[in-house]
Design a protein around this motif. Structure first.
Motif, PDB file in Angstrom:
ATOM      1  N   VAL A   9      -3.298   0.192  -3.485  1.00 45.92           N
ATOM      2  CA  VAL A   9      -3.034  -0.987  -2.726  1.00 45.92           C
ATOM      3  C   VAL A   9      -2.949  -1.934  -3.887  1.00 45.92           C
ATOM      4  CG1 VAL A   9      -3.755  -2.713  -1.115  1.00 45.92           C
ATOM      5  CG2 VAL A   9      -4.692  -0.393  -1.001  1.00 45.92           C
ATOM      6  N   THR A  29       0.905  -1.290   0.062  1.00 44.99           N
ATOM      7  CA  THR A  29      -0.072   0.069   0.063  1.00 44.99           C
ATOM      8  C   THR A  29       0.769   1.318  -0.044  1.00 44.99           C
ATOM      9  OG1 THR A  29      -1.707  -1.212   1.404  1.00 44.99           O
ATOM     10  CG2 THR A  29      -1.841   1.189   1.089  1.00 44.99           C
ATOM     11  N   ASN A  75      -5.034   6.205  -0.989  1.00 46.35           N
ATOM     12  CA  ASN A  75      -4.236   5.098  -0.778  1.00 46.35           C
ATOM     13  C   ASN A  75      -4.341   4.347  -2.332  1.00 46.35           C
ATOM     14  OD1 ASN A  75      -4.635   4.199   2.471  1.00 46.35           O
ATOM     15  ND2 ASN A  75      -3.585   5.740   1.786  1.00 46.35           N
TER      16      ASN A  75
END
Length: 282
Positions: free
Chosen positions: A261, A243, A259
């Protein structure tokens, strides 16, 4: 000499990532270790600090609720006993080092246990890791935690293992695990300060709030996480997550987080997630 007593719907003294407030997490989602036990549970806890808060200890007795449903009335017949010890080998204005370990014995009243996780996207209803319902006598959780802060640099890591005693025909002992390491760096020079054993770090406060002359605080973060829900006759799956996060603190109450991921499963299938949040917390 006992210290403090806390009673009610509270957090068990287990897993630093869970003890930290969700308002102040480094990333949008916690790792799969959050799914091994409820975040909040009904019970009582005794806790105290020693040697000028260099040593902290907590122990509590709780009802055994389902990891994803702490209000499940069927769990009233079960119980958990959870304890945790942390130490501060280093604490100064420049740096803080926190090390700890916790143990939990968990006896379900229903005689069943299940761990299921959505991984990096908890808004998803799909459980990418799932042990299914297991017939068990009891389970044990053992967790190790590490936290280090120096100036604008911050690192945190935990390893959790769950030992499950199955009560089916096979009578196996199953071991599941989850671990992560995360680091961050404040590009604008802010530093996270240590608050206490039970809450971890204070929220990051910008040196200058966002206005026409300042940009607020900017923080770059990276986390690697892995989980293994396979052992013996249990095939709950494996996954690894990477991440990348960027946090923008406009002021102490407003935070913007993005974020990205990347997840890889044991079948070599891959999942990519992008998450964005604008948060107002006061």
């Amino acid at each position: 000499w006992v210290g403090n007593l806390k009673v009610g719907q509270i957090k068990e003294p287990h897993r630093l990532e869970v003890l930290m407030s969700s308002n102040h997490l480094l990333f949008l989602e916690r790792t799969s270790s959050v799914d091994f036990a409820p975040i909040f549970n009904s019970g009582l806890m005794v806790y105290n600090d020693f040697f000028n808060k260099k040593l902290s200890a907590q122990v509590g007795f709780f009802r055994n609720a389902h990891p994803n449903n702490a209000n499940n009335l069927k769990a009233n017949g079960g119980f958990n006993v959870t304890g945790r010890i942390t130490v501060l080998p280093l604490q100064s204005k420049e740096a803080t080092l926190h090390i700890g370990s916790s143990y939990s014995y968990r006896k379900p009243g229903t005689g069943t246990y299940q761990v299921a996780s959505s991984g990096a996207a908890h808004l998803s209803r799909k459980k990418y890791l799932d042990t299914d319902v297991l017939e068990v006598g009891a389970s044990e959780l053992l967790n190790f935690e590490f936290l280090f802060v120096r100036g604008p640099f911050f690192i945190q890591s935990e390893y959790l293992t769950s030992r499950i005693q199955k009560h089916d025909v096979l009578k196996e002992t199953i071991l599941l695990s989850s671990a992560y390491s995360q680091i961050s760096y404040c590009l604008t020079g802010e530093k996270r300060s240590y608050k206490s054993s039970l809450t971890g770090l204070d929220p990051l406060l910008p040196l200058h709030n966002f206005d026409r002359n300042h940009f607020g605080a900017w923080e770059l973060a990276l986390r690697y996480a892995a989980a293994d829900f396979n052992d013996g006759s249990v095939f709950g799956g494996k996954q690894k997550d990477l991440t990348l996060g960027l946090n923008w603190y406009l002021n102490p109450a407003v935070k913007v987080t993005a974020n990205k991921v990347w997840t890889t499963f044991e079948s070599e299938k891959k999942l990519a997630v992008f998450e964005f949040r604008m948060q107002l917390a006061f």
